[in-house]
Design a protein around this motif. Structure first.
Motif, PDB file in Angstrom:
ATOM      1  N   ALA A 121       0.828  -1.207   0.000  1.00  0.00           N
ATOM      2  CA  ALA A 121       0.000   0.000   0.000  1.00  0.00           C
ATOM      3  C   ALA A 121       0.860   1.256   0.000  1.00  0.00           C
ATOM      4  N   ALA A 122       2.002   1.192   0.669  1.00  0.00           N
ATOM      5  CA  ALA A 122       2.911   2.343   0.689  1.00  0.00           C
ATOM      6  C   ALA A 122       3.458   2.615  -0.708  1.00  0.00           C
ATOM      7  N   ALA A 123       3.808   1.558  -1.457  1.00  0.00           N
ATOM      8  CA  ALA A 123       4.319   1.736  -2.825  1.00  0.00           C
ATOM      9  C   ALA A 123       3.259   2.361  -3.720  1.00  0.00           C
ATOM     10  N   VAL A 124       2.013   1.912  -3.587  1.00  0.00           N
ATOM     11  CA  VAL A 124       0.919   2.452  -4.403  1.00  0.00           C
ATOM     12  C   VAL A 124       0.664   3.919  -4.061  1.00  0.00           C
ATOM     13  N   ARG A 125       0.622   4.238  -2.781  1.00  0.00           N
ATOM     14  CA  ARG A 125       0.348   5.620  -2.359  1.00  0.00           C
ATOM     15  C   ARG A 125       1.473   6.560  -2.786  1.00  0.00           C
ATOM     16  N   GLU A 126       2.727   6.159  -2.548  1.00  0.00           N
ATOM     17  CA  GLU A 126       3.852   7.023  -2.889  1.00  0.00           C
ATOM     18  C   GLU A 126       3.928   7.273  -4.397  1.00  0.00           C
ATOM     19  N   THR A 127       3.631   6.261  -5.199  1.00  0.00           N
ATOM     20  CA  THR A 127       3.644   6.439  -6.649  1.00  0.00           C
ATOM     21  C   THR A 127       2.572   7.432  -7.084  1.00  0.00           C
ATOM     22  N   ARG A 128       1.403   7.318  -6.493  1.00  0.00           N
ATOM     23  CA  ARG A 128       0.324   8.247  -6.830  1.00  0.00           C
ATOM     24  C   ARG A 128       0.680   9.675  -6.430  1.00  0.00           C
ATOM     25  N   GLU A 129       1.302   9.840  -5.263  1.00  0.00           N
ATOM     26  CA  GLU A 129       1.653  11.172  -4.783  1.00  0.00           C
ATOM     27  C   GLU A 129       2.823  11.775  -5.560  1.00  0.00           C
ATOM     28  N   GLU A 130       3.794  10.948  -5.952  1.00  0.00           N
ATOM     29  CA  GLU A 130       5.005  11.468  -6.585  1.00  0.00           C
ATOM     30  C   GLU A 130       4.843  11.760  -8.065  1.00  0.00           C
ATOM     31  N   ILE A 131       4.126  10.892  -8.777  1.00  0.00           N
ATOM     32  CA  ILE A 131       4.040  11.084 -10.234  1.00  0.00           C
ATOM     33  C   ILE A 131       2.605  11.069 -10.753  1.00  0.00           C
ATOM     34  N   GLY A 132       1.618  10.978  -9.872  1.00  0.00           N
ATOM     35  CA  GLY A 132       0.233  11.041 -10.295  1.00  0.00           C
ATOM     36  C   GLY A 132      -0.259   9.807 -11.022  1.00  0.00           C
ATOM     37  N   LEU A 133       0.379   8.666 -10.816  1.00  0.00           N
ATOM     38  CA  LEU A 133      -0.023   7.422 -11.465  1.00  0.00           C
ATOM     39  C   LEU A 133      -0.664   6.499 -10.431  1.00  0.00           C
ATOM     40  N   ASP A 134      -1.913   6.102 -10.683  1.00  0.00           N
ATOM     41  CA  ASP A 134      -2.639   5.224  -9.765  1.00  0.00           C
ATOM     42  C   ASP A 134      -2.418   3.770 -10.172  1.00  0.00           C
ATOM     43  N   LEU A 135      -1.778   3.017  -9.311  1.00  0.00           N
ATOM     44  CA  LEU A 135      -1.499   1.604  -9.575  1.00  0.00           C
ATOM     45  C   LEU A 135      -2.599   0.686  -9.048  1.00  0.00           C
ATOM     46  N   ASP A 136      -3.566   1.254  -8.368  1.00  0.00           N
ATOM     47  CA  ASP A 136      -4.647   0.454  -7.789  1.00  0.00           C
ATOM     48  C   ASP A 136      -5.874   0.517  -8.690  1.00  0.00           C
ATOM     49  N   THR A 137      -5.686   0.099  -9.958  1.00  0.00           N
ATOM     50  CA  THR A 137      -6.781   0.098 -10.927  1.00  0.00           C
ATOM     51  C   THR A 137      -6.795  -1.233 -11.666  1.00  0.00           C
ATOM     52  N   ALA A 138      -7.879  -1.435 -12.444  1.00  0.00           N
ATOM     53  CA  ALA A 138      -8.006  -2.673 -13.218  1.00  0.00           C
ATOM     54  C   ALA A 138      -7.011  -2.721 -14.368  1.00  0.00           C
ATOM     55  N   HIS A 139      -6.425  -1.580 -14.731  1.00  0.00           N
ATOM     56  CA  HIS A 139      -5.474  -1.535 -15.833  1.00  0.00           C
ATOM     57  C   HIS A 139      -4.027  -1.726 -15.364  1.00  0.00           C
TER      58      HIS A 139
END
Length: 451
Positions: A121-139
């Motif tokens: 969850a930390a990796a997903v949140r940090e990625t979203r905050e740092e580069i605006g990419l959401d990894l918690d999606t169906a894609h």
């Protein structure tokens, strides 16, 4: 599609499938260390070029599947994926005072917060905050993890944090627009995997290892050691991005002074930062080098892809000072010759990642040590199991009995480098003392002659 990309696609599918089905074990937080951090290795497939046809007023067909693939096997079964070019995402961290990784090329990620459910969850949140990419999606498919590592100071052996790398696979033909957070990230780069594996892009990074001793020996001795030993050279990869996004709101992105007198500034002014340090240089346009912690973490992944050749893709660390480099060459010659003959091919993994001030060591589970929960500190027996992987000069070595070719190539190397350094310092000390004594005698003789 290039032949290099075609040769990577199938092994990449097998590797991602293996990682997703065989996760690396969890490493509990050591006693006395409160930090955990997670990073995201994000992979995408760039579709092969196809001409864009005129729409004549009709809706453009982007040929996306009706629903995103639900598995790695389903994703790679698509024709456009088989003809595509795999790429990996990197960030260049923004310059921040006091940040030991300021300006480094890295994977998106950061420290785990109390509200994070787990390291993933930390990796997903940090990625979203740092580069605006959401990894918690169906894609986006989660493709397992890489070995978790203890990041420690190379001199004091203080454990800074546990580093947890996760692998993600983007399944769409297009990727959402990236938005670098300007206080954290200076730039985002998509880099072809074939470039990371190319022998032509292998280079060296120069590190002042005497800086690790500064707090322990004092500024004067530190300067003497730096002058004597020069810098240590580590393997690095020169990155060639296929696509880059810059945080253009960073102060200095557009120079406000200097006119057309553009030139270069010295490395000490540019190296720590991912943004321009002078109006005379656009530092974000400087070459992007992958080395140290991030290269070491990714070696566990990249080195399982073609051409599977540790000897061709990797060089032993050495020094810039000619006589010290010669001593290292002499003391390690037999070891390097023997290992080169034994390990010229095969899957291999780099057990240790280093930079100027830290090292990161993946922990090989010890079956004799009982399992410890995440909330429970590591007991003495477990800590001893971890400590056995901390060997070599400045902690740059690998643990005893390594299971991979890279570990076997480095086994014993840094012990011999230690001997070479000791011989070098002794010989340099006596040579300097002898030269000083000769000068003293020469001046004393001249003084007496004048009398």
């Amino acid at each position: 599609m290039s032949d290099e990309s075609r040769a990577i696609i199938k092994p990449l599918q097998s590797l991602l499938t293996h990682l997703s089905e065989n996760p690396y074990p969890h490493v509990p937080t050591p006693d006395g260390c409160r930090k955990r951090a997670s990073v995201a290795a994000i992979i995408r497939i760039r579709p092969a070029f196809k001409p864009v046809l005129p729409t004549n007023g009709s809706v453009v067909d982007i040929s996306e599947p009706p629903s995103p693939p639900s598995s790695i096997e389903e994703f790679f079964s698509q024709e456009w994926v088989q003809e595509g070019d795999p790429e990996l995402l990197f960030i260049k961290r923004a310059g921040r005072a006091g940040d030991r990784w300021s300006g480094h090329t890295a994977l998106p990620g950061g420290k785990r917060d109390p509200e994070d459910a787990d390291d993933l969850a930390a990796a997903v949140r940090e990625t979203r905050e740092e580069i605006g990419l959401d990894l918690d999606t169906a894609h986006c498919l989660r493709a397992g993890n890489l070995p978790e590592r203890l990041v420690t100071t190379t001199w004091g052996r203080d454990t800074l944090m546990v580093l947890c790398p996760y692998v993600f696979l983007l399944t769409g033909k297009t990727v959402p627009a990236l938005q670098p957070q300007p206080t954290e990230v200076a730039a985002v780069h998509w880099v072809p995997l074939r470039g990371l594996l190319s022998t032509t892009l292998r280079t060296r990074e120069f590190v002042d290892i005497s800086s690790r001793m500064a707090k322990h020996v004092g500024p004067v001795i530190h300067k003497v050691l730096r002058a004597m030993m020069g810098k240590m050279m580590f393997s690095a990869v020169s990155l060639v991005p296929s696509e880059s996004v810059y945080a253009s709101s960073i102060p200095g992105f557009i120079p406000t002074e200097g006119g057309d007198n553009f030139g270069t500034v010295s490395g000490w002014a540019q190296a720590p930062y991912g943004v321009p340090e002078s109006s005379k240089s656009l530092a974000f346009q400087q070459p992007i080098l992958l080395w140290g912690l991030t290269l070491g973490v990714l070696s566990d992944f990249l080195d399982q892809l073609p051409p599977y050749n540790a000897v061709r893709l990797w060089k032993y660390p050495t020094f810039t000072v000619p006589d010290l480099r010669f001593l290292v060459y002499i003391f390690t010659r037999n070891l390097r010759h023997n290992t080169a003959e034994t390990f010229s091919s095969g899957s291999w993994a780099n057990h240790t990642a280093v930079d100027a001030t830290t090292e990161a060591i993946p922990v090989v589970p010890d079956e004799t040590v009982p399992t410890v929960s995440e909330a429970e500190p590591i007991k003495l027996a477990r800590r001893e199991s971890l400590d056995k992987h901390r060997v070599g000069i400045g902690g740059l070595g690998v643990g005893p009995n390594p299971k991979h070719a890279m570990g076997k190539m480095l086994a014993g190397y840094y012990e011999k480098v230690n001997v070479a350094i000791a011989v070098f310092l002794i010989y340099r000390t006596f040579a300097t003392a002898g030269a000083a004594f000769y000068v003293y005698k020469f001046l004393q003789a001249r003084r007496q002659a004048r009398l």
